[in-house]
Design a protein around this motif. Structure first.
Motif, PDB file in Angstrom:
ATOM      1  N   SER A 131       0.833  -1.185   0.000  1.00  0.00           N
ATOM      2  CA  SER A 131       0.000   0.000   0.000  1.00  0.00           C
ATOM      3  C   SER A 131       0.876   1.246   0.000  1.00  0.00           C
ATOM      4  O   SER A 131       1.857   1.333   0.730  1.00  0.00           O
ATOM      5  N   ASP A 154      -1.379  -5.866  -3.692  1.00  0.00           N
ATOM      6  CA  ASP A 154      -1.574  -5.235  -2.381  1.00  0.00           C
ATOM      7  C   ASP A 154      -1.586  -3.708  -2.426  1.00  0.00           C
ATOM      8  O   ASP A 154      -0.863  -3.044  -1.691  1.00  0.00           O
ATOM      9  N   ASN A 155      -2.434  -3.155  -3.289  1.00  0.00           N
ATOM     10  CA  ASN A 155      -2.660  -1.714  -3.383  1.00  0.00           C
ATOM     11  C   ASN A 155      -1.480  -0.914  -3.925  1.00  0.00           C
ATOM     12  O   ASN A 155      -1.448   0.301  -3.794  1.00  0.00           O
ATOM     13  N   ALA A 177      -4.603  -4.044  -7.085  1.00  0.00           N
ATOM     14  CA  ALA A 177      -3.621  -2.986  -7.318  1.00  0.00           C
ATOM     15  C   ALA A 177      -4.036  -2.162  -8.530  1.00  0.00           C
ATOM     16  O   ALA A 177      -5.123  -2.368  -9.074  1.00  0.00           O
TER      17      ALA A 177
END
Length: 142
Positions: free
Chosen positions: A62, A89-90, A110
């Motif tokens: 993130s 994961d972002n 993502a």
């Protein structure tokens, strides 16, 4: 008198991937080495003098925002595993002027934006093709 407080702005850096094992930062031997050393909003430039990069690169986390650029020409990228690039994961990645010759791109929870992206000879019977996206945002322009 109150002190004047100014916000500190993040400065985007440029990291260059040369393929040279003796590279010294801000130059790196591999794309993954540059990704691991990068800060958010950095640019990773793939030196076109090398012509082809062969590796699988993972970008995760993130708040991670990176731009990967083939400079000045379209740079060939071949996977060393099942994928050439996996973003998860972002994380947020922008690809410019890159050709994926072997392997695919996987994007899981993502964001991927691409301009000047070429997918050549990329197939994946188990994954469904050149770009696989799950719960992600994709923008592709050429």
């Amino acid at each position: 008198m109150l002190p004047l407080l100014l916000p500190i702005l993040a400065h985007a850096g440029t990291l260059t991937v040369t393929g040279d094992e003796a590279a010294v930062p801000p130059e790196y031997a591999t794309v993954q080495d540059a990704v691991d050393a990068a800060s958010s909003n950095d640019e990773i430039v793939l030196d076109s003098h090398l012509d082809t990069f062969t590796e699988s690169v993972l970008i995760t986390g993130s708040g991670v925002e990176l731009t990967i650029i083939g400079d000045p020409l379209l740079v060939s990228w071949k996977a060393s595993g099942t994928y050439a690039l996996r973003v998860e994961d972002n994380a947020s990645v922008t690809l410019n002027n890159v050709a994926i010759d072997v392997g695919n791109i996987e994007v899981d929870d993502a964001m991927l934006a691409a301009d000047g992206l070429e997918m050549r000879g990329t197939t994946s019977a188990s994954k469904g093709g050149a770009i696989q996206a799950t719960d992600s945002d994709l923008t592709v322009e050429n």
